[in-house]
Scaffold this motif. Structure first.
Motif, mmCIF file in Angstrom:
data_model
loop_
_atom_site.group_PDB
_atom_site.id
_atom_site.type_symbol
_atom_site.label_atom_id
_atom_site.label_comp_id
_atom_site.label_asym_id
_atom_site.label_seq_id
_atom_site.Cartn_x
_atom_site.Cartn_y
_atom_site.Cartn_z
ATOM 1 N N ASP A 1 12.447 2.677 -0.312
ATOM 2 C CA ASP A 1 11.883 1.335 -0.142
ATOM 3 C C ASP A 1 10.739 1.082 -1.118
ATOM 4 O O ASP A 1 10.220 -0.042 -1.188
ATOM 5 C CB ASP A 1 11.379 1.140 1.282
ATOM 6 N N THR A 2 10.334 2.098 -1.857
ATOM 7 C CA THR A 2 9.255 1.946 -2.827
ATOM 8 C C THR A 2 9.635 0.926 -3.891
ATOM 9 O O THR A 2 10.687 1.034 -4.531
ATOM 10 C CB THR A 2 8.946 3.293 -3.490
ATOM 11 N N ALA A 3 8.785 -0.097 -4.059
ATOM 12 C CA ALA A 3 9.066 -1.183 -5.001
ATOM 13 C C ALA A 3 7.896 -2.154 -4.985
ATOM 14 O O ALA A 3 7.014 -2.074 -4.124
ATOM 15 C CB ALA A 3 10.349 -1.915 -4.604
ATOM 16 N N GLY A 11 0.827 -1.204 0.000
ATOM 17 C CA GLY A 11 0.000 0.000 0.000
ATOM 18 C C GLY A 11 0.853 1.242 0.000
ATOM 19 O O GLY A 11 2.060 1.189 -0.246
ATOM 20 N N LEU A 12 0.184 2.363 0.276
ATOM 21 C CA LEU A 12 0.838 3.664 0.319
ATOM 22 C C LEU A 12 1.021 4.069 1.779
ATOM 23 O O LEU A 12 0.068 4.018 2.564
ATOM 24 C CB LEU A 12 -0.016 4.693 -0.418
ATOM 25 N N VAL A 13 2.220 4.473 2.126
ATOM 26 C CA VAL A 13 2.514 4.865 3.503
ATOM 27 C C VAL A 13 3.486 6.045 3.469
ATOM 28 O O VAL A 13 4.280 6.175 2.530
ATOM 29 C CB VAL A 13 3.109 3.671 4.290
ATOM 30 N N GLN A 14 3.411 6.881 4.476
ATOM 31 C CA GLN A 14 4.342 8.003 4.568
ATOM 32 C C GLN A 14 5.698 7.538 5.088
ATOM 33 O O GLN A 14 5.789 6.528 5.811
ATOM 34 C CB GLN A 14 3.771 9.073 5.496
ATOM 35 N N ALA A 15 6.714 8.284 4.743
ATOM 36 C CA ALA A 15 8.049 7.983 5.249
ATOM 37 C C ALA A 15 8.029 7.943 6.774
ATOM 38 O O ALA A 15 7.387 8.776 7.414
ATOM 39 C CB ALA A 15 9.043 9.027 4.754
ATOM 40 N N GLY A 16 8.719 6.951 7.331
ATOM 41 C CA GLY A 16 8.717 6.744 8.773
ATOM 42 C C GLY A 16 7.644 5.798 9.259
ATOM 43 O O GLY A 16 7.662 5.370 10.420
ATOM 44 N N SER A 68 5.782 7.579 0.521
ATOM 45 C CA SER A 68 5.807 8.996 0.140
ATOM 46 C C SER A 68 6.685 9.793 1.107
ATOM 47 O O SER A 68 6.753 9.492 2.291
ATOM 48 C CB SER A 68 4.393 9.560 0.115
ATOM 49 N N SER A 69 7.314 10.824 0.571
ATOM 50 C CA SER A 69 8.210 11.652 1.409
ATOM 51 C C SER A 69 7.458 12.811 2.049
ATOM 52 O O SER A 69 6.316 13.078 1.739
ATOM 53 C CB SER A 69 9.351 12.189 0.552
#
Length: 121
Positions: free
Chosen positions: A90-92, A10-15, A120-121
């Motif tokens: 880590d996006t992949a 999924g989509l997650v924010q950095a950290g 996402s940054s």
């Protein structure tokens, strides 16, 4: 033969954190070491982590050491990848794999279709 199906991307924010799951079919799951790989756009597939057949031994790519944890549940034919402190790099697409523990970092016998992880940054 082993069939592998990944989930949990999924989509997650950095950290942030994500937990990937891989469901394996077949009666020989516990006879295989398991691993995770990833492939970013335009890049080669990269080894992430491996776990031995019984789950007692693991090893990781330097890029994820200390942030990611691989585990398995042989009773449920499942393998997991807990990812913490995620970074945009880590996006992949993340793939689950089955094979030999000793050679998992560069070859495997089976892999799944992958699950997308976007940080996402």
């Amino acid at each position: 033969q082993v069939q592998l199906v990944e989930s949990g991307g999924g989509l997650v924010q950095a950290g942030g954190s994500l937990r990937l799951s891989c469901a394996a079919s077949g009666h020989t799951f516990s006879s295989f070491a398991m691993g995770w790989f990833r492939q970013a756009p335009g890049k080669a597939r990269e080894f992430v982590a491996a776990i031995s057949r019984g789950g007692g031994s693991t090893y990781y790519a330097d890029s994820v050491k200390g942030r990611f944890t691989i585990s398995r549940d042989n009773a449920k034919n499942m393998v997991y990848l807990q990812m913490n402190s995620l970074k945009p790099e880590d996006t992949a697409v993340y793939y689950c794999a089955a094979g030999s523990y000793r050679t998992m970092s560069y070859e495997h016998d089976y892999s799944g279709q992958g699950t997308q992880v976007t940080v996402s940054s």
